[in-house]
Write a protein that holds these residues in place. Structure first.
Motif, short mmCIF file in Angstrom:
data_model
loop_
_atom_site.label_atom_id
_atom_site.label_comp_id
_atom_site.label_asym_id
_atom_site.label_seq_id
_atom_site.Cartn_x
_atom_site.Cartn_y
_atom_site.Cartn_z
N LEU A 24 -30.65 -20.18 122.10
CA LEU A 24 -31.17 -19.22 121.13
C LEU A 24 -32.68 -19.37 120.96
N ARG A 25 -33.20 -20.57 121.10
CA ARG A 25 -34.65 -20.76 121.07
C ARG A 25 -35.31 -20.06 122.27
N ALA A 26 -34.59 -20.00 123.38
CA ALA A 26 -35.12 -19.35 124.58
C ALA A 26 -35.04 -17.83 124.50
N SER A 27 -34.26 -17.33 123.55
CA SER A 27 -34.06 -15.89 123.40
C SER A 27 -35.24 -15.25 122.67
N THR A 28 -35.44 -13.97 122.92
CA THR A 28 -36.47 -13.22 122.19
C THR A 28 -35.89 -12.52 120.96
N LEU A 29 -34.61 -12.69 120.70
CA LEU A 29 -34.00 -12.05 119.53
C LEU A 29 -34.53 -12.69 118.24
N PRO A 30 -34.61 -11.91 117.15
CA PRO A 30 -35.11 -12.44 115.88
C PRO A 30 -34.04 -13.26 115.16
N VAL A 31 -34.01 -14.56 115.43
CA VAL A 31 -32.95 -15.43 114.95
C VAL A 31 -33.51 -16.53 114.05
N THR A 32 -32.85 -16.75 112.92
CA THR A 32 -33.08 -17.93 112.10
C THR A 32 -31.94 -18.90 112.37
N LEU A 33 -32.27 -20.10 112.85
CA LEU A 33 -31.26 -21.07 113.24
C LEU A 33 -30.95 -22.01 112.09
N VAL A 34 -29.68 -22.04 111.69
CA VAL A 34 -29.21 -22.91 110.62
C VAL A 34 -28.27 -23.94 111.23
N ALA A 35 -28.70 -25.19 111.25
CA ALA A 35 -27.88 -26.26 111.82
C ALA A 35 -26.87 -26.73 110.80
N ALA A 36 -25.63 -26.91 111.24
CA ALA A 36 -24.57 -27.39 110.35
C ALA A 36 -23.84 -28.54 111.01
N ASP A 37 -23.65 -29.62 110.25
CA ASP A 37 -22.87 -30.75 110.76
C ASP A 37 -22.29 -31.50 109.57
N ILE A 38 -21.41 -32.47 109.87
CA ILE A 38 -20.67 -33.13 108.79
C ILE A 38 -21.38 -34.35 108.23
N THR A 39 -22.41 -34.86 108.93
CA THR A 39 -23.17 -36.00 108.43
C THR A 39 -24.65 -35.77 108.68
N PRO A 40 -25.52 -36.44 107.91
CA PRO A 40 -26.97 -36.25 108.10
C PRO A 40 -27.51 -36.85 109.39
N MET A 41 -26.76 -37.76 110.02
CA MET A 41 -27.28 -38.45 111.20
C MET A 41 -27.01 -37.65 112.47
N ASN A 42 -27.55 -36.44 112.51
CA ASN A 42 -27.43 -35.59 113.68
C ASN A 42 -28.78 -34.92 113.93
N ALA A 43 -29.30 -35.11 115.13
CA ALA A 43 -30.69 -34.76 115.42
C ALA A 43 -31.02 -33.30 115.18
N ALA A 44 -30.11 -32.40 115.53
CA ALA A 44 -30.43 -30.97 115.45
C ALA A 44 -30.70 -30.51 114.02
N LEU A 45 -30.18 -31.22 113.03
CA LEU A 45 -30.42 -30.84 111.64
C LEU A 45 -31.91 -30.82 111.31
N TYR A 46 -32.67 -31.65 112.02
CA TYR A 46 -34.08 -31.82 111.69
C TYR A 46 -35.00 -31.08 112.66
N ARG A 47 -34.39 -30.28 113.54
CA ARG A 47 -35.17 -29.44 114.45
C ARG A 47 -34.89 -27.95 114.22
N ALA A 48 -33.97 -27.65 113.33
CA ALA A 48 -33.60 -26.26 113.06
C ALA A 48 -34.53 -25.65 112.02
N ASP A 49 -34.39 -24.34 111.83
CA ASP A 49 -35.15 -23.66 110.77
C ASP A 49 -34.64 -24.09 109.40
N GLU A 50 -33.31 -24.23 109.29
CA GLU A 50 -32.68 -24.70 108.06
C GLU A 50 -31.49 -25.58 108.46
N ALA A 51 -31.00 -26.36 107.50
CA ALA A 51 -29.88 -27.26 107.80
C ALA A 51 -28.94 -27.34 106.62
N VAL A 52 -27.67 -27.64 106.91
CA VAL A 52 -26.66 -27.74 105.86
C VAL A 52 -25.58 -28.72 106.31
#
Length: 346
Positions: A24-52
């Motif tokens: 999705l980062r490689a796409s030209t579509l207008p996307v806001t990326l919200v990372a979701a996972d069950i624990t805070p110790m996941n790298a993508a949470l801190y590289r996304a636009d938002e996290a939950v």
């Protein structure tokens, strides 16, 4: 002009979740990326636009909590990055979509059940008249030994449910089978199709995409080696001898969006041994070479636009490990608002 689309990716810390993000980062579509996972110790949470942080799907109030979070974060589309989430979102897809005004990209429960169970996968292929690797459900260790001797060693001993080559063993003799069988959950035997190799020879990871109106796009074909259950070296090319069997499988199965097919090319032709009715760990590789499935999913299901014919380029991808760095904090004080840095090493 297309409207902004807020996409939540579950299992964002997994290989599949990260691959969806990259695509999705490689796409030209207008996307806001919200990372979701069950624990805070996941790298993508801190590289996304938002996290939950989302609940584990097995928790008692997981459905209500998930719907609350989707509404709170104004999510438009949910993409599944963890195989552990597939059954949950497939089973509750209609309710989640209705109550949270969201689109969930997930296959029907019957298809998820087939793909998540290696015995059901083999039975689906057999009953559909498609190539398959013969499988057997042993009633006991003695029964497994009898069948292995009937087939002839080596055989494959695996669990019916599992991913990333967990609990998958090539068994070459009676002694090995006696050692491995007692610790195997939900055991099944499967005939050896061909011997896996550390070279790019006979194992393939492929994909077919189904649009909202049921048209098939692809296939995408790549040869691979595997390390730790993950595609490690990937050679993308037009392996045309695989096209017909891949499209036959896609025609026979009811799926949504991406269908991943793992197979061996043998002297008897292409023989599939695993189906995944979801995005893949190689989703980013496919996107890089012109077959961007998360982008196609948004175009077809969310924007309701036709998908241009993908221009798939050939090439080679090599995997390597990467780190993200979060400065001036510690593991107990991580905040979802923290942002991680990836160094440009080379």
């Amino acid at each position: 002009m297309r409207k902004q689309c807020r996409v939540m990716v579950t299992g964002a810390g997994s290989g599949v979740g990260q691959a969806i993000f990259k695509a999705l980062r490689a796409s030209t579509l207008p996307v806001t990326l919200v990372a979701a996972d069950i624990t805070p110790m996941n790298a993508a949470l801190y590289r996304a636009d938002e996290a939950v942080i989302i609940p584990r799907v097995e928790e008692a109030n997981a459905l209500e909590h998930t719907i609350e979070l989707l509404l709170q974060h104004r999510i438009d589309v949910v993409m599944i990055g963890s195989e552990f989430d597939l059954e949950f979102f497939s089973l509750y897809k209609t309710e989640i979509e209705s109550r949270a005004s969201v689109l969930v990209i997930v296959a029907p429960p019957e298809t998820v059940a087939i793909a998540n169970d290696k015995w059901l996968t083999a039975e689906f292929l057999r009953e559909s008249g498609l190539p398959y690797a013969e499988a057997y459900l042993p009633k006991s260790q003695e029964d497994a030994l009898h069948k292995a001797k009937e087939w002839g060693f080596p055989v494959v001993l695996k669990t019916r449910r599992g991913t990333s080559s967990r609990h998958v063993h090539i068994v070459r003799d009676t002694e090995s089978l006696e050692q491995l069988f007692p610790g195997m959950p939900l055991p099944m035997l499967q005939r050896m199709i061909d011997t896996p190799s550390s070279e790019l020879t006979n194992e393939y990871t492929c994909s077919v995409f189904k649009t909202a109106d049921g048209n098939l796009v692809g296939p995408f074909t790549a040869r691979r080696t595997v390390r730790g259950g993950t595609s490690w070296h990937i050679e993308v090319a037009a392996f045309e001898e695989l096209y017909a069997p891949l499209l036959l499988i896609a025609d026979a199965l009811d799926f949504v969006g991406s269908l991943n097919i793992q197979l061996m090319l043998t002297s008897h032709g292409a023989i599939p041994f695993e189906l995944n009715s979801r995005f893949s760990g190689t989703t980013a590789v496919r996107a890089n070479f012109g077959f961007n499935e998360p982008e196609m999913a948004l175009l077809s299901f969310f924007y309701e636009e036709p998908i241009p014919v993908p221009e798939i380029r050939g090439g080679v991808a090599m995997r390597y490990h990467e780190e993200v760095f979060i400065e001036n904090t510690n593991a107990s004080n991580l905040a979802l608002s923290d942002k991680a840095v990836v160094n440009n090493w080379f």
